[in-house]
Design an enzyme around this catalytic site. Structure first.
Site, PDB file in Angstrom:
ATOM      1  CD  GLU A  79      -3.011  -0.969   2.297  1.00 43.08           C
ATOM      2  OE1 GLU A  79      -2.897  -0.059   3.131  1.00 43.08           O
ATOM      3  OE2 GLU A  79      -3.940  -1.778   2.322  1.00 43.08           O
ATOM      4  CD  GLU A 130      -3.375  -5.688   3.823  1.00 48.01           C
ATOM      5  OE1 GLU A 130      -4.183  -4.809   4.207  1.00 48.01           O
ATOM      6  OE2 GLU A 130      -2.148  -5.583   3.924  1.00 48.01           O
TER       7      GLU A 130
HETATM    8  O1  IFM Z   1      -3.649  -2.962   9.214  1.00 48.48           O
HETATM    9  C1  IFM Z   1      -3.660  -2.456   7.914  1.00 48.48           C
HETATM   10  C2  IFM Z   1      -2.531  -3.039   7.112  1.00 48.48           C
HETATM   11  O2  IFM Z   1      -1.296  -2.829   7.704  1.00 48.48           O
HETATM   12  C3  IFM Z   1      -2.501  -2.425   5.734  1.00 48.48           C
HETATM   13  N1  IFM Z   1      -3.789  -2.518   5.098  1.00 48.48           N
HETATM   14  C4  IFM Z   1      -4.938  -2.093   5.856  1.00 48.48           C
HETATM   15  C5  IFM Z   1      -4.958  -2.756   7.206  1.00 48.48           C
HETATM   16  C6  IFM Z   1      -6.187  -2.306   8.007  1.00 48.48           C
HETATM   17  O3  IFM Z   1      -6.159  -0.940   8.210  1.00 48.48           O
END
Ligand code: IFM
Length: 448
Positions: free
Chosen positions: A168, A356
């Site tokens: 990200e 994710e």
């Molecule tokens: O916890 C985070 C992760 O580190 C990166 N993506 C989003 C998740 C939730 O906010």
């Protein structure tokens, strides 16, 4: 609609994702250097509950049990990140063998249990020594990152074949180098633009080194995506929506795909040319084997001339009277489907893995049981949308839940619980939530 594992096909890859700073603890143990998050959290005002990741889940100590949990939950793929300052305490130069040994043991444990390890190189914990030299704003990061990638690839590439370069970048650059609410707490466009450009170049650098160093490797990078809708059909709202779409969704994929920076839709980006050297444009594109797509929600945007550069603001979900997760994010499962379609429409991405997706809810432990029906519903609804996109021909080959354990949620500290497994932060005990048992049951279904 009932959801079955077999609907996704026998080769679909199921997993969970974690990140070093969020779970490991042991922040000063066995030669590890400090990261920007170790330093940023020293100021308790930076974190909602004044906490830090110094101990967190102490996965550093309990990693064997945590891998056993994966096994118990039938989870075949485990994506974790490497703490850069654990293996290179100063960011470059001397390697900390004890750090390498920790990840080697973790990888071996996964393999022993039949779990496929996936490594994310950078999940936000930059060595603080590099930040003292300017961190992501310093062009030397290209060399530092190349060296780090090489060390990781040479030490773990014999056993790990699935790699992600950055996690990200839009979040760690936006929140860390523009808005300042994430480490290292820098603000403003003059930090943002060079940091953003260097992160873009590092995606390609990391990808190239991985492909050269790790035989048979599958390399990707993990990008956050958020569906952006405009508050109304007015031209001003629509233009504001387009600027937010650039910031949230386009900044790190378009340069990678050879499309350059989306300056046409966001004027303030024009100054990025001042950070670029002659051949940079040529070095931005990289043909990754897959893109890690991450999605949690959608946002609605309204024009606001008072907000610098973006000239718009997010209309919070709570003010829209919609159903939200503990983070205050709207529950909007179609977003993951729409974002798969949006990125697929570039026509250049070979494969997607959802690296994710998940939700925090205020889970409560009642006599060792954690009943979290909202998370189960959330996950099912999102998995259905992934299947819908897959059935429409998008090459999405995996789905990873964020996350295994409740952990340190960055600026939110320990106020948010995203795990399939509940962590008691007083004694580090883990308790499988109902959602964990549900996922285990789903995964136990035999593929045809
Ligand atoms: O916890 C985070 C992760 O580190 C990166 N993506 C989003 C998740 C939730 O906010």
């Amino acid at each position: 609609m009932s959801l079955n594992k077999t609907d996704f096909g026998p080769d679909f890859q199921w997993g969970v994702s974690t990140a070093a700073y969020q779970i490991e603890g042991a922040y000063k143990k066995r030669g590890k250097g400090l990261s920007i998050w170790d330093v940023f959290t020293q100021n308790s005002a930076n974190i909602k509950d004044g906490s830090n990741g110094n101990k967190s889940c102490n996965h550093y100590k309990h990693y064997k049990k945590d891998i056993d949990l994966l096994k118990k939950l039938n989870i075949p793929n485990y994506r974790f990140s490497i703490s850069w300052p654990r293996i290179l305490p100063s960011g470059f130069g001397e390697v900390n063998q004890r750090g390498i040994d920790f990840y080697s043991r973790l990888i071996d444990r996964c393999l022993d249990k039949g779990i496929t390890p996936w490594i994310t190189l950078y999940h936000w914990d930059l060595p603080n020594e590099l930040e003292l030299k300017g961190g992501w704003t310093n062009r030397d990061i290209l060399n530092w990152f190349a060296e780090y990638t090489e060390v990781a690839a040479k030490n773990f590439g014999d056993r790990v074949k699935n790699w992600l370069v950055l996690n990200e970048p839009a979040t760690f650059i936006g929140a860390g180098y523009f808005l300042g609410y994430h480490a290292p707490g820098k603000k403003g466009i003059n930090n943002f633009l060079p940091a953003m450009h260097h992160a873009n170049l590092c995606q390609g650098i990391g990808g190239r080194i991985l492909k050269e160093t790790v035989p048979f490797c599958k390399a990707g990078t993990a990008l956050s995506t958020t569906q952006i809708d405009s508050h109304s059909a007015s031209i001003k709202d629509v233009q504001a929506k387009n600027r937010f779409d650039v910031i949230f969704n386009r900044l790190f994929i378009e340069p990678l795909l050879g499309l350059g920076y989306p300056v046409k839709d966001f004027d303030a980006l024009k100054k990025v040319s001042q950070c670029m050297l002659q051949n940079d444009e040529k070095h931005l594109p990289f043909d990754f084997d897959f893109i890690g797509l991450q999605n949690y929600t959608r946002e609605v945007v309204k024009y606001n001339p008072l907000i610098p550069y973006a000239k718009g603001r997010i209309v919070e979900a709570k003010d829209r009277n919609v159903e939200c997760t503990g983070m205050g994010w709207e529950i909007y499962p179609e977003a993951i489907y729409n974002m798969l379609h949006k990125l697929n429409a570039y026509g250049k991405i070979k494969e997607f893995v959802v690296t994710e997706n998940g939700a925090s809810f205020p889970d409560i432990k009642v006599e060792k049981k954690i009943n979290d029906p909202q998370r189960i519903e959330f996950l099912k609804a999102h998995m259905e949308q992934v299947l819908r996109a897959k059935n429409e021909g998008i090459n999405v080959t995996g789905y990873f839940i964020w996350t295994l354990l409740d952990n340190f949620e960055w600026a939110e500290g320990y106020t948010q619980r995203f795990g399939l497994v509940y962590t008691n932060f007083k004694n580090r005990k883990r308790y499988i939530k109902e959602s964990g048992y549900w996922f285990a049951g789903f995964l136990a279904e035999k593929s045809e």
